[in-house]
Motif scaffolding. Structure first.
Motif, PDB file in Angstrom:
ATOM      1  N   PRO A 126      34.341  -5.955  25.569  1.00  0.00           N
ATOM      2  CA  PRO A 126      35.423  -6.477  24.728  1.00  0.00           C
ATOM      3  C   PRO A 126      35.086  -6.551  23.246  1.00  0.00           C
ATOM      4  N   THR A 127      33.796  -6.506  22.902  1.00  0.00           N
ATOM      5  CA  THR A 127      33.469  -6.670  21.476  1.00  0.00           C
ATOM      6  C   THR A 127      32.735  -5.469  20.892  1.00  0.00           C
ATOM      7  N   ASN A 128      32.772  -4.330  21.576  1.00  0.00           N
ATOM      8  CA  ASN A 128      31.894  -3.245  21.120  1.00  0.00           C
ATOM      9  C   ASN A 128      32.281  -2.632  19.774  1.00  0.00           C
ATOM     10  N   ALA A 129      33.510  -2.895  19.301  1.00  0.00           N
ATOM     11  CA  ALA A 129      33.859  -2.353  17.982  1.00  0.00           C
ATOM     12  C   ALA A 129      34.217  -3.466  17.000  1.00  0.00           C
ATOM     13  N   LEU A 130      33.824  -4.692  17.317  1.00  0.00           N
ATOM     14  CA  LEU A 130      34.279  -5.814  16.491  1.00  0.00           C
ATOM     15  C   LEU A 130      33.210  -6.285  15.509  1.00  0.00           C
ATOM     16  N   ASP A 131      33.658  -6.739  14.337  1.00  0.00           N
ATOM     17  CA  ASP A 131      32.715  -7.347  13.402  1.00  0.00           C
ATOM     18  C   ASP A 131      32.386  -8.761  13.872  1.00  0.00           C
ATOM     19  N   SER A 132      31.406  -9.395  13.211  1.00  0.00           N
ATOM     20  CA  SER A 132      30.904 -10.666  13.758  1.00  0.00           C
ATOM     21  C   SER A 132      31.966 -11.763  13.721  1.00  0.00           C
ATOM     22  N   SER A 133      32.864 -11.718  12.727  1.00  0.00           N
ATOM     23  CA  SER A 133      33.882 -12.769  12.689  1.00  0.00           C
ATOM     24  C   SER A 133      34.905 -12.581  13.814  1.00  0.00           C
ATOM     25  N   SER A 134      35.295 -11.328  14.104  1.00  0.00           N
ATOM     26  CA  SER A 134      36.205 -11.077  15.222  1.00  0.00           C
ATOM     27  C   SER A 134      35.521 -11.393  16.546  1.00  0.00           C
ATOM     28  N   LEU A 147      45.548   1.747  13.291  1.00  0.00           N
ATOM     29  CA  LEU A 147      44.582   0.644  13.214  1.00  0.00           C
ATOM     30  C   LEU A 147      43.163   1.144  13.471  1.00  0.00           C
ATOM     31  N   SER A 148      42.199   0.343  13.024  1.00  0.00           N
ATOM     32  CA  SER A 148      40.805   0.684  13.314  1.00  0.00           C
ATOM     33  C   SER A 148      40.538   0.424  14.794  1.00  0.00           C
ATOM     34  N   GLY A 149      39.426   0.953  15.269  1.00  0.00           N
ATOM     35  CA  GLY A 149      39.064   0.764  16.682  1.00  0.00           C
ATOM     36  C   GLY A 149      38.943  -0.709  17.052  1.00  0.00           C
ATOM     37  N   GLY A 150      38.342  -1.491  16.139  1.00  0.00           N
ATOM     38  CA  GLY A 150      38.168  -2.921  16.406  1.00  0.00           C
ATOM     39  C   GLY A 150      39.498  -3.651  16.444  1.00  0.00           C
ATOM     40  N   GLU A 151      40.388  -3.278  15.502  1.00  0.00           N
ATOM     41  CA  GLU A 151      41.717  -3.910  15.483  1.00  0.00           C
ATOM     42  C   GLU A 151      42.483  -3.568  16.759  1.00  0.00           C
ATOM     43  N   GLN A 152      42.388  -2.308  17.181  1.00  0.00           N
ATOM     44  CA  GLN A 152      43.068  -1.902  18.429  1.00  0.00           C
ATOM     45  C   GLN A 152      42.550  -2.707  19.618  1.00  0.00           C
ATOM     46  N   LYS A 153      41.245  -2.965  19.611  1.00  0.00           N
ATOM     47  CA  LYS A 153      40.657  -3.709  20.735  1.00  0.00           C
ATOM     48  C   LYS A 153      41.256  -5.118  20.811  1.00  0.00           C
ATOM     49  N   ILE A 154      41.412  -5.764  19.660  1.00  0.00           N
ATOM     50  CA  ILE A 154      41.966  -7.124  19.669  1.00  0.00           C
ATOM     51  C   ILE A 154      43.439  -7.091  20.088  1.00  0.00           C
ATOM     52  N   VAL A 155      44.177  -6.063  19.654  1.00  0.00           N
ATOM     53  CA  VAL A 155      45.581  -5.942  20.067  1.00  0.00           C
ATOM     54  C   VAL A 155      45.656  -5.761  21.593  1.00  0.00           C
ATOM     55  N   ALA A 156      44.754  -4.949  22.133  1.00  0.00           N
ATOM     56  CA  ALA A 156      44.740  -4.737  23.589  1.00  0.00           C
ATOM     57  C   ALA A 156      44.458  -6.052  24.313  1.00  0.00           C
ATOM     58  N   ILE A 157      43.529  -6.840  23.779  1.00  0.00           N
ATOM     59  CA  ILE A 157      43.207  -8.136  24.397  1.00  0.00           C
ATOM     60  C   ILE A 157      44.440  -9.047  24.343  1.00  0.00           C
ATOM     61  N   ALA A 158      45.157  -9.003  23.225  1.00  0.00           N
ATOM     62  CA  ALA A 158      46.392  -9.812  23.117  1.00  0.00           C
ATOM     63  C   ALA A 158      47.386  -9.410  24.196  1.00  0.00           C
ATOM     64  N   GLY A 159      47.535  -8.105  24.415  1.00  0.00           N
ATOM     65  CA  GLY A 159      48.478  -7.591  25.408  1.00  0.00           C
ATOM     66  C   GLY A 159      48.119  -7.993  26.824  1.00  0.00           C
ATOM     67  N   ILE A 160      46.833  -8.217  27.045  1.00  0.00           N
ATOM     68  CA  ILE A 160      46.397  -8.662  28.381  1.00  0.00           C
ATOM     69  C   ILE A 160      46.598 -10.170  28.524  1.00  0.00           C
ATOM     70  N   LEU A 161      46.159 -10.917  27.528  1.00  0.00           N
ATOM     71  CA  LEU A 161      46.209 -12.386  27.648  1.00  0.00           C
ATOM     72  C   LEU A 161      47.636 -12.905  27.737  1.00  0.00           C
ATOM     73  N   ILE A 162      48.570 -12.210  27.116  1.00  0.00           N
ATOM     74  CA  ILE A 162      49.950 -12.720  27.083  1.00  0.00           C
ATOM     75  C   ILE A 162      50.564 -12.787  28.483  1.00  0.00           C
ATOM     76  N   ASN A 179      44.253 -14.317  15.407  1.00  0.00           N
ATOM     77  CA  ASN A 179      44.116 -14.092  13.961  1.00  0.00           C
ATOM     78  C   ASN A 179      44.563 -12.712  13.518  1.00  0.00           C
ATOM     79  N   ILE A 180      45.567 -12.155  14.182  1.00  0.00           N
ATOM     80  CA  ILE A 180      45.997 -10.800  13.810  1.00  0.00           C
ATOM     81  C   ILE A 180      47.505 -10.720  13.521  1.00  0.00           C
ATOM     82  N   VAL A 181      48.085 -11.845  13.081  1.00  0.00           N
ATOM     83  CA  VAL A 181      49.521 -11.813  12.750  1.00  0.00           C
ATOM     84  C   VAL A 181      49.791 -10.783  11.653  1.00  0.00           C
TER      85      VAL A 181
END
Ligand SMILES: Nc1ncnc2c1ncn2[C@@H]1O[C@H](COP(=O)(O)OP(=O)(O)OP(=O)(O)O)[C@@H](O)[C@H]1O
Ligand SMILES: [Mg+2]
Length: 216
Positions: free
Chosen positions: A165-173, A139-154, A127-129
């Protein structure tokens, strides 16, 4: 049971103090395990040992039934391991989100067009297109975390090692990450302080104590 990795009687002391000893852990094929513990207990240090980033420990690490006795031996398996550090601020190598996610495939020899297509797919899944062309360090810390996860999963690693993995994420992320990780059949170790989060992900939870891992 086919094991992804095993820790046998691992003890570790860093420059300043003894952190833990008697760490024994077998993580089976596609098994998901969580590790909790107080601040400073050594959770991140333990994950770094499994990730091959810390070799100054006693005991044995086995990856896919191979005893790893040196950094050189670890290299054979490095591309099978996806490691998300607790602090992702030094994680990125390219300026923009799409370039960085693609880079993980480009450096393995994938063509630009294929890497781009796969990067878009993973950004969609997370959900970060809309962040695609943003400068990562804006980017915010939470956004960076999701980008990092994308870079790993790919890169489709066989084992995921996720430090908070979720320490800076809001509940929806956070919910998005739970759904994604639940849908992935891989061996995983997840370090987190969020018990409600890991209970939704990992049926096996250990607490890291100085004298070993205690099943919760
Ligand atoms: N490179 C280092 N040199 C010296 N001490 C270190 C080093 N890295 C970590 N430490 C110390 O080792 C201890 C364990 O750190 P670690 O980051 O593994 O704990 P943690 O369980 O992950 O904590 P947190 O829940 O806060 O993330 C801490 O007291 C920390 O200050
Ligand atoms: Mg930590």
């Amino acid at each position: 049971m086919s094991c992804s990795f095993n820790l046998k009687n691992i003890s570790y002391k860093n420059d300043t103090k003894h952190l833990f000893s008697n760490i024994n852990l077998d993580v089976g094929h596609e098994q998901k395990v969580a590790i909790i513990g107080s601040n400073g207990a050594g959770k991140s240090s333990l994950l770094k040992i499994i990730a091959g980033l810390e070799s100054n420990y006693e005991g044995e690490l086995h990856l896919f039934h191979n005893k790893i006795s040196s950094k050189k031996e670890y290299e054979r398996f490095r591309s099978d391991i996806g490691y998300l550090p607790q602090d992702v601020s030094d994680f990125f190598l390219c300026p923009t989100v799409i370039e960085d996610v693609m880079f993980n495939l480009r450096c393995r020899g994938e063509k630009k067009e294929e890497a781009y297509t796969k990067a878009l797919v993973i950004l969609e899944q997370l959900n970060i297109v809309h962040l695609k062309d943003r400068i990562i360090y804006d980017l915010s810390g939470g956004e960076q975390k999701i980008v990092a996860i994308a870079g790993i999963l790919i890169t489709k690693p066989k084992i995921l090692l996720l430090d908070e993995p979720t320490n800076a994420l809001d509940s929806s992320s956070e919910q998005k990450i739970i759904e994604l990780l639940n849908s992935i059949n891989k061996s995983m170790v997840i370090v987190s302080h969020h018990k409600s989060f890991i209970e939704k992900l990992a049926p096996t939870i250990y607490e890291l104590k100085s004298n070993g891992l205690k099943l919760i």
